[in-house]
Design a protein around this motif. Structure first.
Motif, PDB file in Angstrom:
ATOM      1  N   GLY A  79       0.798  -1.217   0.000  1.00 17.04           N
ATOM      2  CA  GLY A  79       0.000   0.000   0.000  1.00 17.04           C
ATOM      3  C   GLY A  79       0.831   1.267   0.000  1.00 17.04           C
ATOM      4  N   ALA A  80       1.914   1.282   0.765  1.00 12.18           N
ATOM      5  CA  ALA A  80       2.761   2.473   0.821  1.00 12.18           C
ATOM      6  C   ALA A  80       3.398   2.752  -0.533  1.00 12.18           C
ATOM      7  CB  ALA A  80       3.829   2.308   1.893  1.00 12.18           C
ATOM      8  N   ALA A  81       3.811   1.688  -1.230  1.00 10.91           N
ATOM      9  CA  ALA A  81       4.415   1.866  -2.547  1.00 10.91           C
ATOM     10  C   ALA A  81       3.381   2.330  -3.566  1.00 10.91           C
ATOM     11  CB  ALA A  81       5.062   0.562  -3.003  1.00 10.91           C
ATOM     12  N   ILE A  82       2.172   1.804  -3.462  1.00 10.38           N
ATOM     13  CA  ILE A  82       1.100   2.239  -4.371  1.00 10.38           C
ATOM     14  C   ILE A  82       0.797   3.715  -4.141  1.00 10.38           C
ATOM     15  CG2 ILE A  82      -1.334   1.931  -4.980  1.00 10.38           C
ATOM     16  CD1 ILE A  82      -0.981  -1.033  -4.104  1.00 10.38           C
ATOM     17  N   ARG A  83       0.739   4.114  -2.862  1.00  8.87           N
ATOM     18  CA  ARG A  83       0.480   5.523  -2.550  1.00  8.87           C
ATOM     19  C   ARG A  83       1.578   6.417  -3.126  1.00  8.87           C
ATOM     20  NH1 ARG A  83      -0.009   5.018   2.550  1.00  8.87           N
ATOM     21  NH2 ARG A  83       2.091   5.639   3.145  1.00  8.87           N
ATOM     22  N   ARG A  84       2.815   6.026  -2.963  1.00  6.41           N
ATOM     23  CA  ARG A  84       3.925   6.828  -3.513  1.00  6.41           C
ATOM     24  C   ARG A  84       3.830   6.917  -5.030  1.00  6.41           C
ATOM     25  NH1 ARG A  84       6.878   3.927   0.458  1.00  6.41           N
ATOM     26  NH2 ARG A  84       7.646   2.466  -1.142  1.00  6.41           N
ATOM     27  N   ALA A  85       3.436   5.824  -5.670  1.00  4.03           N
ATOM     28  CA  ALA A  85       3.325   5.826  -7.125  1.00  4.03           C
ATOM     29  C   ALA A  85       2.258   6.810  -7.595  1.00  4.03           C
ATOM     30  CB  ALA A  85       3.014   4.419  -7.629  1.00  4.03           C
ATOM     31  N   VAL A  86       1.112   6.826  -6.918  1.00  3.66           N
ATOM     32  CA  VAL A  86       0.043   7.754  -7.288  1.00  3.66           C
ATOM     33  C   VAL A  86       0.491   9.196  -7.077  1.00  3.66           C
ATOM     34  CG1 VAL A  86      -2.284   8.546  -6.702  1.00  3.66           C
ATOM     35  CG2 VAL A  86      -1.807   6.089  -6.915  1.00  3.66           C
ATOM     36  N   LEU A  87       1.144   9.469  -5.942  1.00  2.00           N
ATOM     37  CA  LEU A  87       1.639  10.819  -5.682  1.00  2.00           C
ATOM     38  C   LEU A  87       2.641  11.256  -6.742  1.00  2.00           C
ATOM     39  CD1 LEU A  87       2.094  10.649  -1.812  1.00  2.00           C
ATOM     40  CD2 LEU A  87       0.546  12.185  -3.039  1.00  2.00           C
TER      41      LEU A  87
END
Length: 347
Positions: free
Chosen positions: A61-69
């Motif tokens: 989830g943290a990596a997905i969030r960083r990718a979206v940002l």
């Protein structure tokens, strides 16, 4: 430079393309006279985009969030560079330019009915309230709508999360109903197969097909748990279990459920379903592709290779009155509402 109703003035690169095709948009909050600024409350990522991000980052989830940002910061909009798709958002109207034709006022809670792939967007909270585990993203920031953007005020009787989930896919049931009615108007009640029938767009499309006069509705799902859900919802006359990426298995499953289909609606968020959709559709039938994971070259060449006489339509997400129609289906069909609320509860 004057503003453009389709947003050309917000394109930073490359020159001469529309905002959806742009690599970067200008997401500054200052308005041109015909624009509207929205204070963002929640994003709804396109299913194909979210699946690709989740698969790429192993569900982290943290990596997905960083990718979206990173996508939003780099591009000035939310457009997955792999799938090309985005999603939509809900928020509150903050400011309306004096020349805007959209008919909204400051304080209105709205959903954008145009893709995030062409909507200037800036995120200001680092998505701190999102765990990266669902398509719905609590967010703070702002978005810009153009004169030819489409926006709908959220209904008072539904939770914003539910309204957002419905409006994200409201083009699918509206176009499905239009195509079914075109058959009925010519004296034929069609058999309609919906691939991905237990999903958001799939469940609404099944309800729309039945309401528009389909003779039989077939929902196709990939796993037993979804078959149980869709059967319990009562939206399909038959529920078939098949991997839509296996053309022969899909065609056989649809045939056993009462096919072949006169109309096939593709609502899955994985690639590789094009040939199965064509093969399970009757000669002279229609295939409607709503998935952003669709390869349209694979669909066209597959139909040619199969000598399949089918009409193929691309669901573009907009049909006049589509949001209102989808909301009517949600309110009228307990099975649709149950499926939507169940998915939101899981998220």
């Amino acid at each position: 430079m004057s503003s453009s109703p389709v947003g050309l003035h917000r394109v930073l690169a490359p020159a001469g393309v529309l905002p959806q095709a742009a690599e970067r948009l200008d997401a500054r909050p200052e308005l041109w006279p015909d624009e509207v600024r929205i204070t963002v409350e929640r994003l709804n990522l396109d299913a194909a985009s979210y699946r690709q991000l989740a698969d790429t980052h192993g569900g982290d989830g943290a990596a997905i969030r960083r990718a979206v940002l990173d996508i939003v910061a780099t591009r000035g909009k939310m457009q997955n560079p792999v799938t090309g798709s985005g999603g939509m958002l809900v928020g509150v109207v903050d400011e309306v330019g004096p020349g805007s034709p959209l008919g909204v006022r400051p304080g209105d809670r709205v959903a954008t009915l145009v893709s995030l792939t062409l909507t200037p967007l800036r995120i200001t909270d680092e998505l701190k309230d999102w765990d990266g585990k669902s398509e719905q993203v609590p967010a703070r920031g702002h978005a810009i709508l153009f004169a030819r953007s489409i926006v709908a005020k959220l209904p008072d009787d539904l939770k914003p999360e539910l309204s957002l989930a419905v409006m994200d896919v409201c083009g699918a049931p509206a176009l499905t109903a239009r195509v079914v009615r075109s058959y009925v108007d010519k004296g034929t009640k069609p058999v309609v197969s919906v691939i991905g029938g237990a999903g958001k767009s799939g469940s609404l499309s099944l309800a729309a097909a039945r309401a528009a006069g389909a003779a039989r509705t077939i929902g196709v799902v990939p796993v037993e748990s979804e078959r149980e859900r869709l059967t319990a919802a009562g939206l399909a006359d038959a529920v078939a279990l098949a991997d839509a990426r296996d053309p022969v298995a899909l065609a056989e499953a649809v045939q056993a459920a009462g096919g072949p289909a006169d109309i096939t609606v593709v609502c899955v968020d994985v690639p590789g379903c094009e040939h199965g959709a064509v093969l399970s559709t009757a000669a002279g039938g229609t295939v409607i592709f709503f998935s952003m994971a669709t390869s349209f070259s694979a669909a066209a060449l597959g139909a040619e290779g199969l000598a399949a006489d089918v009409t193929m339509l691309v669901g573009n997400g907009y049909v006049p009155g589509h949001a209102e129609y989808a909301m009517e289906l949600l309110r009228a069909e307990p099975g649709v509402r149950g499926l939507f609320e169940g998915r939101l509860a899981e998220d």
